[in-house]
Design a protein around this motif. Sequence first.
Motif, PDB file in Angstrom:
ATOM      1  N   PRO A 133       0.864  -1.376  -0.015  1.00  0.00           N
ATOM      2  CA  PRO A 133      -0.097  -0.109  -0.100  1.00  0.00           C
ATOM      3  C   PRO A 133       0.858   1.163   0.193  1.00  0.00           C
ATOM      4  N   ASP A 134       0.113   2.189  -0.401  1.00  0.00           N
ATOM      5  CA  ASP A 134       0.882   3.621  -0.126  1.00  0.00           C
ATOM      6  C   ASP A 134       0.944   4.252   1.337  1.00  0.00           C
ATOM      7  N   ARG A 135       2.140   3.866   1.915  1.00  0.00           N
ATOM      8  CA  ARG A 135       2.056   4.283   3.497  1.00  0.00           C
ATOM      9  C   ARG A 135       2.541   5.527   3.661  1.00  0.00           C
ATOM     10  N   ASP A 136       2.457   6.437   2.629  1.00  0.00           N
ATOM     11  CA  ASP A 136       2.330   8.046   2.719  1.00  0.00           C
ATOM     12  C   ASP A 136       0.772   8.421   2.985  1.00  0.00           C
ATOM     13  N   VAL A 137      -0.012   7.520   2.806  1.00  0.00           N
ATOM     14  CA  VAL A 137      -1.322   8.039   2.774  1.00  0.00           C
ATOM     15  C   VAL A 137      -2.042   7.257   4.148  1.00  0.00           C
ATOM     16  N   PRO A 138      -2.436   8.246   5.259  1.00  0.00           N
ATOM     17  CA  PRO A 138      -2.805   7.479   6.264  1.00  0.00           C
ATOM     18  C   PRO A 138      -4.376   6.976   6.110  1.00  0.00           C
ATOM     19  N   GLY A 139      -5.033   6.234   7.066  1.00  0.00           N
ATOM     20  CA  GLY A 139      -6.396   6.188   7.197  1.00  0.00           C
ATOM     21  C   GLY A 139      -7.021   6.660   8.265  1.00  0.00           C
ATOM     22  N   LEU A 140      -8.312   7.181   8.367  1.00  0.00           N
ATOM     23  CA  LEU A 140      -8.839   7.706   9.410  1.00  0.00           C
ATOM     24  C   LEU A 140     -10.166   7.041   9.662  1.00  0.00           C
ATOM     25  N   ILE A 141     -10.436   6.510  10.982  1.00  0.00           N
ATOM     26  CA  ILE A 141     -11.696   6.053  11.293  1.00  0.00           C
ATOM     27  C   ILE A 141     -12.515   6.860  11.708  1.00  0.00           C
ATOM     28  N   VAL A 142     -13.804   7.127  10.921  1.00  0.00           N
ATOM     29  CA  VAL A 142     -14.795   8.062  11.325  1.00  0.00           C
ATOM     30  C   VAL A 142     -15.965   7.590  11.811  1.00  0.00           C
ATOM     31  N   LYS A 143     -16.258   7.973  12.978  1.00  0.00           N
ATOM     32  CA  LYS A 143     -17.483   7.514  13.769  1.00  0.00           C
ATOM     33  C   LYS A 143     -18.219   8.466  14.493  1.00  0.00           C
ATOM     34  N   PHE A 144     -19.449   8.578  14.381  1.00  0.00           N
ATOM     35  CA  PHE A 144     -20.445   9.608  15.045  1.00  0.00           C
ATOM     36  C   PHE A 144     -21.185   9.047  15.994  1.00  0.00           C
ATOM     37  N   GLY A 145     -21.344   9.344  17.368  1.00  0.00           N
ATOM     38  CA  GLY A 145     -21.961   8.828  18.163  1.00  0.00           C
ATOM     39  C   GLY A 145     -21.368   7.969  19.497  1.00  0.00           C
ATOM     40  N   ASP A 146     -22.047   7.544  20.315  1.00  0.00           N
ATOM     41  CA  ASP A 146     -21.546   6.823  21.457  1.00  0.00           C
ATOM     42  C   ASP A 146     -21.679   5.454  21.400  1.00  0.00           C
ATOM     43  N   ARG A 158      -1.997  15.638   6.057  1.00  0.00           N
ATOM     44  CA  ARG A 158      -1.816  15.054   4.664  1.00  0.00           C
ATOM     45  C   ARG A 158      -3.045  14.451   4.276  1.00  0.00           C
ATOM     46  N   PRO A 159      -3.648  14.359   3.102  1.00  0.00           N
ATOM     47  CA  PRO A 159      -4.660  13.672   2.822  1.00  0.00           C
ATOM     48  C   PRO A 159      -4.796  12.144   3.470  1.00  0.00           C
ATOM     49  N   ALA A 160      -5.979  12.089   3.943  1.00  0.00           N
ATOM     50  CA  ALA A 160      -6.181  10.507   4.501  1.00  0.00           C
ATOM     51  C   ALA A 160      -7.403  10.032   4.133  1.00  0.00           C
ATOM     52  N   VAL A 161      -7.495   8.728   3.931  1.00  0.00           N
ATOM     53  CA  VAL A 161      -8.695   7.674   3.452  1.00  0.00           C
ATOM     54  C   VAL A 161      -9.291   7.774   4.513  1.00  0.00           C
ATOM     55  N   LEU A 162     -10.718   8.034   4.247  1.00  0.00           N
ATOM     56  CA  LEU A 162     -11.860   7.915   5.149  1.00  0.00           C
ATOM     57  C   LEU A 162     -12.369   6.684   5.326  1.00  0.00           C
ATOM     58  N   ILE A 163     -12.646   6.213   6.568  1.00  0.00           N
ATOM     59  CA  ILE A 163     -13.023   4.939   6.714  1.00  0.00           C
ATOM     60  C   ILE A 163     -14.471   4.953   7.955  1.00  0.00           C
ATOM     61  N   PRO A 164     -15.781   5.321   6.893  1.00  0.00           N
ATOM     62  CA  PRO A 164     -16.624   5.479   8.079  1.00  0.00           C
ATOM     63  C   PRO A 164     -17.183   4.274   8.763  1.00  0.00           C
ATOM     64  N   THR A 165     -17.533   4.223   9.973  1.00  0.00           N
ATOM     65  CA  THR A 165     -18.075   2.860  10.754  1.00  0.00           C
ATOM     66  C   THR A 165     -19.563   2.887  10.985  1.00  0.00           C
ATOM     67  N   ASP A 166     -20.347   4.044  10.530  1.00  0.00           N
ATOM     68  CA  ASP A 166     -21.536   4.127  10.763  1.00  0.00           C
ATOM     69  C   ASP A 166     -22.307   4.930   9.677  1.00  0.00           C
ATOM     70  N   GLU A 167     -23.760   4.803   9.550  1.00  0.00           N
ATOM     71  CA  GLU A 167     -24.432   5.677   8.376  1.00  0.00           C
ATOM     72  C   GLU A 167     -24.424   6.899   8.578  1.00  0.00           C
ATOM     73  N   GLU A 168     -24.418   7.554   9.660  1.00  0.00           N
ATOM     74  CA  GLU A 168     -24.242   9.061   9.813  1.00  0.00           C
ATOM     75  C   GLU A 168     -22.997   9.497   9.132  1.00  0.00           C
ATOM     76  N   GLY A 178      -9.966  16.993  -1.357  1.00  0.00           N
ATOM     77  CA  GLY A 178      -8.588  17.709  -1.123  1.00  0.00           C
ATOM     78  C   GLY A 178      -8.078  17.409   0.250  1.00  0.00           C
ATOM     79  N   ARG A 179      -8.898  17.366   1.384  1.00  0.00           N
ATOM     80  CA  ARG A 179      -8.379  17.146   2.580  1.00  0.00           C
ATOM     81  C   ARG A 179      -8.349  15.784   2.803  1.00  0.00           C
ATOM     82  N   PHE A 180      -9.153  14.936   2.145  1.00  0.00           N
ATOM     83  CA  PHE A 180      -9.630  13.567   2.457  1.00  0.00           C
ATOM     84  C   PHE A 180      -9.565  12.613   1.021  1.00  0.00           C
ATOM     85  N   LEU A 181      -9.733  11.541   1.090  1.00  0.00           N
ATOM     86  CA  LEU A 181      -9.584  10.459  -0.060  1.00  0.00           C
ATOM     87  C   LEU A 181     -11.055   9.649   0.299  1.00  0.00           C
TER      88      LEU A 181
END
Length: 422
Positions: free
Chosen positions: A12-25, A93-103, A117-120
């Motif tokens: 993988p491209d190790r210069d591109v981070p991943g971001l876990i996106v979750k909203f809610g408790d 740096r631009p990061a790949v978004l990984i949503p974990t919920d529908e919101e 631009g900020r995210f992939l």
Amino acid sequence: MARSSAGARLHPDRDVPGLIVKFGDYPLHHGGVGAIRSLGRLGVPMYAITEDRYTPAAVSRHLRHAFVWPTTGTEEPARLVDGLLRVGRRIGRPAVLIPTDEEAAVLIAEHQAELTGRFLFPAVRAGLPRRLASKQGLHELCVEHGVPSPEAVFPESYGEIEDFAAKARFPLVAKNREAFVRRVRPAVPGTTRIATPEGLLRLARGWGEHPGVILQEYLPREEAEDWIVHAYFDADSAPLAMFTGVKVRSWPPHAGMTANAYVVDNPELADLAARFVKQIGFSGVVDLDLRFDRRDGRYKLLDFNPRMGAQFRLFENAPGIDVVRALHLDLTGRPVPEGEQLAGRRYVVENIDLPALLAYRRSGYTTPHAPARASGTELAWLAADDLRPFFTMLARFVRPGAKHLYQLWRAGRGARVAPGHR
């Protein structure tokens, strides 16, 4: 625990981070931990939005940084977008978004212009994830494209419910129409089986002037079987990774989150999913729940989650691809290796599978397509190279978690939760 070494051969491209996106408790989310481990083991820098610093995801050794941001999922979209952009600026740096919920999935799709631009993330028609996450929207799409789904009605008033009760076939199932919206007072606490017209009318009196419910055909567990499809589709809605499996147990029983599942090859189901996604023009990760109805021999689509499912680590192909790895590789311009799924693998969510097992044994329900023996087992929480999430889960789960399991079980018995509907 099975641990594939195939992932070591991926680049993988190790210069591109991943971001876990979750909203809610919901701090005890094993899917987020699985995504952190999956990409983190490949050397991808991983970040996550967490409720606090002591969630299982926040303590993973594969996580570079946890952004503590408590949310409810009911905030104004502009506030969530601003917060997400702040996180992006801190990553730098631009990061790949990984949503974990529908919101999160809906927010990303509907605010692509601000986030680009900020995210992939996969480009998708802005309103499509919201429609897919809606019970009514999904049902309408199924009818439009000839995909089997349970028969359903969407009453707009108490009067319509009275008319429907007079001619409906019982039992039936009631669900919240917009399941991905976190309501302060949802019409029903979850998937609710209703046995009689009188029971429906009694329950409906509390739904207000405009009931936000779907009344759906009941699929008896004795005549049905739960199946799941996880896949990643590229910008042309072509599947770059496709997996099928059968759900053995869930919690609450027959109606909730997957507790135990197996990989089982099902070309018919994979073809149905691929054709539907192509017809609607979706791109990205999907998690589908279907029921095979033995009475008419059809797979009926119950849920279309336009994001990764919590149990996605059940599935991996021979080169080591899961749907999260496919997402990251594709969005960073890397090829996604093809290969057969590793059939017979089992996935177990340790903290909910034991109570689920006891409940299923009492009911006598079995899944005929489940293999007699697993070719390997993937545990949701325990991993030899990342122990802290497991012990953090135990610390947060044991007392309040046991109470919560009991409350869910009691609610399921009281509401008569229907098998196979989420």
